[in-house]
Design a protein around this motif. Sequence first.
Motif, short mmCIF file in Angstrom:
data_model
loop_
_atom_site.label_atom_id
_atom_site.label_comp_id
_atom_site.label_asym_id
_atom_site.label_seq_id
_atom_site.Cartn_x
_atom_site.Cartn_y
_atom_site.Cartn_z
N ASN A 18 0.84 -1.21 0.00
CA ASN A 18 0.00 0.00 0.00
C ASN A 18 0.86 1.24 0.00
N ALA A 19 0.30 2.36 -0.48
CA ALA A 19 0.92 3.67 -0.32
C ALA A 19 0.42 4.27 0.99
N ALA A 20 1.28 4.99 1.66
CA ALA A 20 0.90 5.58 2.95
C ALA A 20 -0.38 6.40 2.78
N GLY A 21 -1.28 6.24 3.72
CA GLY A 21 -2.53 6.98 3.71
C GLY A 21 -3.70 6.14 3.25
N VAL A 22 -3.43 5.12 2.45
CA VAL A 22 -4.52 4.31 1.90
C VAL A 22 -4.61 2.96 2.62
N HIS A 23 -5.78 2.68 3.18
CA HIS A 23 -6.07 1.42 3.85
C HIS A 23 -5.03 1.11 4.95
N LEU A 41 3.85 -3.45 4.40
CA LEU A 41 2.84 -2.41 4.63
C LEU A 41 3.50 -1.17 5.18
N VAL A 42 2.82 -0.04 4.94
CA VAL A 42 3.23 1.23 5.56
C VAL A 42 2.02 1.81 6.27
N THR A 43 2.24 2.41 7.43
CA THR A 43 1.15 2.97 8.22
C THR A 43 0.89 4.43 7.81
N LYS A 44 -0.34 4.88 8.04
CA LYS A 44 -0.73 6.27 7.74
C LYS A 44 0.27 7.23 8.37
N SER A 45 0.64 8.26 7.63
CA SER A 45 1.58 9.26 8.16
C SER A 45 1.10 9.74 9.52
N ALA A 46 2.01 9.68 10.49
CA ALA A 46 1.66 9.98 11.87
C ALA A 46 2.22 11.31 12.32
N THR A 47 1.48 11.93 13.24
CA THR A 47 1.96 13.08 14.00
C THR A 47 2.04 12.62 15.46
N LEU A 48 2.63 13.41 16.33
CA LEU A 48 2.76 12.98 17.73
C LEU A 48 1.39 12.77 18.35
N GLN A 49 0.49 13.73 18.14
CA GLN A 49 -0.87 13.65 18.68
C GLN A 49 -1.83 13.24 17.57
N PRO A 50 -2.93 12.57 17.91
CA PRO A 50 -3.94 12.25 16.89
C PRO A 50 -4.49 13.53 16.26
N ILE A 96 7.51 -3.89 7.75
CA ILE A 96 6.65 -2.79 8.18
C ILE A 96 7.40 -1.46 8.08
N LEU A 97 6.74 -0.51 7.41
CA LEU A 97 7.26 0.86 7.35
C LEU A 97 6.35 1.74 8.19
N LEU A 98 6.96 2.63 8.94
CA LEU A 98 6.23 3.63 9.72
C LEU A 98 6.40 4.95 9.01
N SER A 99 5.28 5.60 8.63
CA SER A 99 5.38 6.90 7.99
C SER A 99 5.16 8.01 9.02
N LEU A 100 6.01 9.03 8.96
CA LEU A 100 5.94 10.16 9.90
C LEU A 100 5.73 11.45 9.14
N ALA A 101 4.90 12.33 9.67
CA ALA A 101 4.71 13.64 9.05
C ALA A 101 4.55 14.69 10.13
N GLY A 102 5.58 14.89 10.91
CA GLY A 102 5.56 15.92 11.95
C GLY A 102 5.37 17.29 11.32
N GLN A 103 4.74 18.17 12.05
CA GLN A 103 4.44 19.51 11.51
C GLN A 103 5.54 20.51 11.83
N SER A 104 6.64 20.04 12.41
CA SER A 104 7.82 20.88 12.63
C SER A 104 9.02 19.93 12.72
N LEU A 105 10.22 20.50 12.59
CA LEU A 105 11.43 19.69 12.77
C LEU A 105 11.45 19.08 14.17
#
Length: 311
Positions: A18-23, A41-50, A96-105
Motif C-alpha cells: 500500500n501507499a501511505a494513507g490508503v487502507h 505495509l506502511v502505516t498512515k503518516s503519523a503526528t505525535l498527537q492524533p 513494516i514501514l512507519l510513515s511520519l509527518a511531523g508539523q515541525s522539525l
Amino acid sequence: IDLTTTLNKLHFKTPLMNAAGVHCATTTELDDLLDSQAGGLVTKSATLQPRTGNPDPRYANLPFGSINSMGLPNQGLDYYLNYANATALTHPDFPILLSLAGQSLAENLQMLERIQASAFSGLTELNLSCPNVPGKPQIGYDFDQMKTILTAVFQTFNQPLGIKLPPYFDLAQFDLVADILNQFPLAFINTINSVGNGLFINLETETTVIKPKGGFGGIGGSYVKPVALANVRAFRQRLNPAIQIIGTGGVVSGGDLFELILCGADVVQIGTTLAQEGTPAFGRILTELERIMAQKGYATLADFRGNLKTL
Ligand code: RRO
C-alpha cells in the motif's frame, strides 16, 4: 516466477504494497494488508498527537484516478508504533514501514527518538511531501529546508530511514535534489506523493468535488503515472546506488507495475487503486505482472529492473 525483492535487507515476498494513507489508518485496515498479497505495509503518516484532518468531503474518485485533501487525519504515533511492534512478534517476516509527518522539525525529531527508544525493527519513512495541510508548504519543494531537516534527522536517528518526495517536473530540480540526497545515508526514497493542488470540477453543478482548500487537492491514479515513471527513472539515474527506490503513482495494472520496476523501482506502492478496489487489487496486479514476465521470459524482477531502453 520469483517476485521477491528486498528493501534495506527486509525481505518482501512480493514487490507491491500500500501507499501511505490508503487502507492503513486503523488496525482493522492494517490487518487486512497482513492477510493480502502485499509484500509489506506502511502505516498512515503519523503526528505525535492524533488529528481529525480536514472537513468532508475530502476524497473523491475521478474518471482516471482520485483527488484528496485528507489533511493528515491519523491516530497519533504511539498507535502505529504499538501496532508495528506487536505485529513484528506475530508476523516476524512481514516488512513494516512507519510513515511520519511531523508539523515541525522538533516534532519529527521527537517522533524519531520515540521510535529509536522502542523495539521497532522496520523502516521509517519521513513524509516531506504532504500537500494538504493548510498553511504548511511541501518541504520537498524547499531545498534548503530539506537539507536542514535531513542534517538534523541523521544527527539524531541511527536506524534505516527513507523519505517520501513530492513529484518534480524539471531536470534541474532532479539534479539539485539528488545532489542533496546523495549527501545523506538514506535507505530509500519513495517517489511520488500525489501531484499536489490539482482541481477537479463537477461540470453539471459547477462545484468542486472536495471541500477543503477551495477544492484543491492531491491527484493520484492514472493521471499521474507518467510523472511517477519519470521521477523514478530520473532519481535512479542520479542517486547513489545504495539509496533504493520505492515507486508510487498510477499503478492500476501489472503493466504499470512492470514499467515502474523497469524505471528502477525496488518496491512499488498502490494508493488510488487500493482505495478503489480494496486489498484484492494486490493479487490481481501481481497475477498480471507474472503473465507479462512469463511472456517475456523473465524469471526474477532483477532480470528487468532499471533496464529501460531509450531510442
Ligand atoms: O493526509 C493527507 O491529506 C495526505 C498526505 Br499526509 C500525503 O502525504 N499525501 C496526500 O495525498 N494526502
